[in-house]
Design an enzyme around this catalytic site. Structure first.
Site, PDB file in Angstrom:
ATOM      1  N   HIS A  89       1.269  -1.431   0.233  1.00  0.00           N
ATOM      2  CA  HIS A  89      -0.036  -0.113  -0.189  1.00  0.00           C
ATOM      3  C   HIS A  89       0.821   1.143  -0.093  1.00  0.00           C
ATOM      4  CE1 HIS A  89      -2.963   2.824   1.703  1.00  0.00           C
ATOM      5  NE2 HIS A  89      -3.822   1.922   1.039  1.00  0.00           N
ATOM      6  N   ASP A 129       3.554  -4.455   7.940  1.00  0.00           N
ATOM      7  CA  ASP A 129       2.037  -3.970   7.559  1.00  0.00           C
ATOM      8  C   ASP A 129       0.893  -4.765   8.181  1.00  0.00           C
ATOM      9  OD1 ASP A 129      -0.017  -2.220   7.524  1.00  0.00           O
ATOM     10  OD2 ASP A 129      -0.086  -2.208   4.959  1.00  0.00           O
ATOM     11  N   GLN A 165      -4.692  -5.315   6.878  1.00  0.00           N
ATOM     12  CA  GLN A 165      -5.544  -6.359   6.298  1.00  0.00           C
ATOM     13  C   GLN A 165      -5.768  -7.666   7.131  1.00  0.00           C
ATOM     14  OE1 GLN A 165      -7.749  -5.627   4.579  1.00  0.00           O
ATOM     15  NE2 GLN A 165      -6.469  -3.614   3.807  1.00  0.00           N
ATOM     16  N   LYS A 178     -10.311  -1.042  10.297  1.00  0.00           N
ATOM     17  CA  LYS A 178     -10.077  -2.320   9.315  1.00  0.00           C
ATOM     18  C   LYS A 178     -11.355  -3.158  10.058  1.00  0.00           C
ATOM     19  CE  LYS A 178      -6.733  -0.384   6.112  1.00  0.00           C
ATOM     20  NZ  LYS A 178      -7.872  -0.045   4.752  1.00  0.00           N
ATOM     21  N   CYS A 222      -4.885   2.470  -3.702  1.00  0.00           N
ATOM     22  CA  CYS A 222      -3.484   3.270  -3.402  1.00  0.00           C
ATOM     23  C   CYS A 222      -2.744   2.062  -3.322  1.00  0.00           C
ATOM     24  CB  CYS A 222      -3.595   2.322  -2.589  1.00  0.00           C
ATOM     25  SG  CYS A 222      -4.460   4.644  -1.306  1.00  0.00           S
TER      26      CYS A 222
END
Length: 409
Positions: A123, A200, A203, A226, A366
């Site tokens: 991202h 990261d 998700q 999220k 993104c």
């Protein structure tokens, strides 16, 4: 405690509304999730019963607010299996958390001729800060490739990560492909070369069990919105020794220990890295989201998403003229699918779906380098979560067929 996923959709007030006179099917969960009533009510309760600033007063309201804020930190710690609560720093989101690391650890450690390694699937929030840091310091930015199925190429990673590499940044789950990346193996490769690893988890944390100690990442970031929490709250996890050595990102407020005419000293972790009044209600709302997911059990969430993908993927593969990005193996991905429908522009597809009450996202998500890697400019992305059903999938697939028929007339 396993509350069970059956009928959890009723816990989400917004999902009962209609869009364009059609029952809502919300399939933009990779962008942000809806909020259960339990999270909404928890934030309302804070404002109505305990609203005060934290850490700064001995009055009853402040003590109650401080206790709830720090309880949220402990919930995050246990959710991602961090060693200590002081390894959890609250931020505005994953984006600020990555910028935090780049502006502190990165600025202090990266020099000319050093290497920063990322994946082509990052991202922009986990790419642009490293890109700008490399430019500012004269370092080299290198990219790990993915294969045609969207799996991270570990052989390429082993070649790209060298003795000159100082930072490796890698998502655990692609926000475009839904593919689960081998973050633990990437961390091992990086540490063999003396580099640190930033994971990261934006998700990943909402849909799968995460153990940052087992992954052996040095830093790990994610956003609350999220995973059923409110916007404006995020998490930076860091190993205690690394956090302790960071130059503070901002100054003032609670991070101060003592201020003299010429100099200041700073508080201990985590306060020294959380300047100013924090997003108290955001942290408390994130804690409530963790409570809600904990009642469902994260294992049940993972299994449910896999069942949805097991149902969806064969139907998409059976459609004519569909380009599906990412793994065709539903066990290797989460509930994110990105596709193109013939030569129809993704925005046109998304508009047709919206007319039918089906909310997806169209664009580059993104992740423009990944789009270029797959030689596309944009995709339609449908992302599923705990309140989506097989009936939602049926409506989604039927709407894709309708869009194809409409534009091919």
């Amino acid at each position: 405690m396993n509350k069970g996923l059956k009928n959890c959709k009723k816990d989400f007030p917004l999902l009962s509304r209609q869009v364009n006179h059609q029952p809502l099917v919300y399939l933009d969960n990779a962008a942000t999730t809806q909020k259960p009533q339990a999270v909404i009510q928890r934030i309302v309760d804070f404002y109505q019963q305990s609203n005060a600033n934290v850490h700064r007063s001995v009055n009853t309201l402040s003590l109650q607010a401080t206790e709830q804020y720090e309880q949220a930190r402990s919930k995050v710690q246990h959710w991602i299996k961090a060693a200590k609560p002081q390894e959890i720093i609250f931020t505005r989101g994953a984006t600020e958390a990555v910028n935090f690391i780049a502006s502190t650890y990165g600025a202090d450690h990266i020099q000319a001729q050093d290497e920063i390694v990322v994946t082509v699937a990052e991202h922009h929030s986990n790419l642009v800060p490293w890109q700008q840091l490399a430019k500012a310091c004269g370092a080299q930015l290198k990219y790990i490739k993915v294969d045609a199925q969207g799996h991270l190429d570990l052989q390429d990673a082993a070649q790209k990560i060298t003795a000159r590499t100082k930072i490796v940044a890698c998502t655990q789950v692609s926000n475009v492909l839904g593919t689960i990346f081998p973050l633990k193996q990437i961390a091992a490769l990086a540490h063999q070369q003396g580099a640190i690893v930033i994971g990261d988890g934006s998700q990943a944390v909402p849909v799968m069990a995460v153990n940052v100690q087992d992954l052996d990442v040095d830093f790990y970031v994610f956003s609350g919105h999220k995973m059923l929490g409110p916007s404006g709250i995020g998490v930076l996890y860091g190993k205690e020794a690394l956090l302790q050595a960071l130059t503070p990102y901002q100054y003032g407020g609670e991070m101060i220990n003592e201020v003299d005419w010429e100099d200041s000293t700073f508080s201990e972790l985590p306060s020294r890295l959380e300047a100013g009044t924090p997003n108290i209600e955001g942290a408390i709302g994130l804690g409530a989201a963790i409570d809600y997911l904990d009642q469902l059990s994260i294992r049940a969430v993972t299994q449910y998403e896999q069942k949805l993908m097991q149902y969806l993927l064969p139907q998409l593969q059976a459609l004519d003229d569909v380009q599906l990005l990412g793994s065709e193996d539903w066990t290797q991905r989460t509930g994110i699918v990105s596709l193109n429908l013939g030569n129809i522009h993704p925005h046109d597809v998304a508009t047709v779906l919206d007319f039918q009450g089906i909310e997806v996202r169209a664009g580059h998500h993104c992740a423009q380098p990944l789009m270029r890697f797959f030689n596309v400019t944009a995709t339609v992305r449908a992302s599923f979560y705990i309140y989506n059903t097989k009936e939602d999938i049926d409506r989604f697939v039927a709407a894709l067929k309708m869009a194809k028929e409409f534009f091919e007339q």
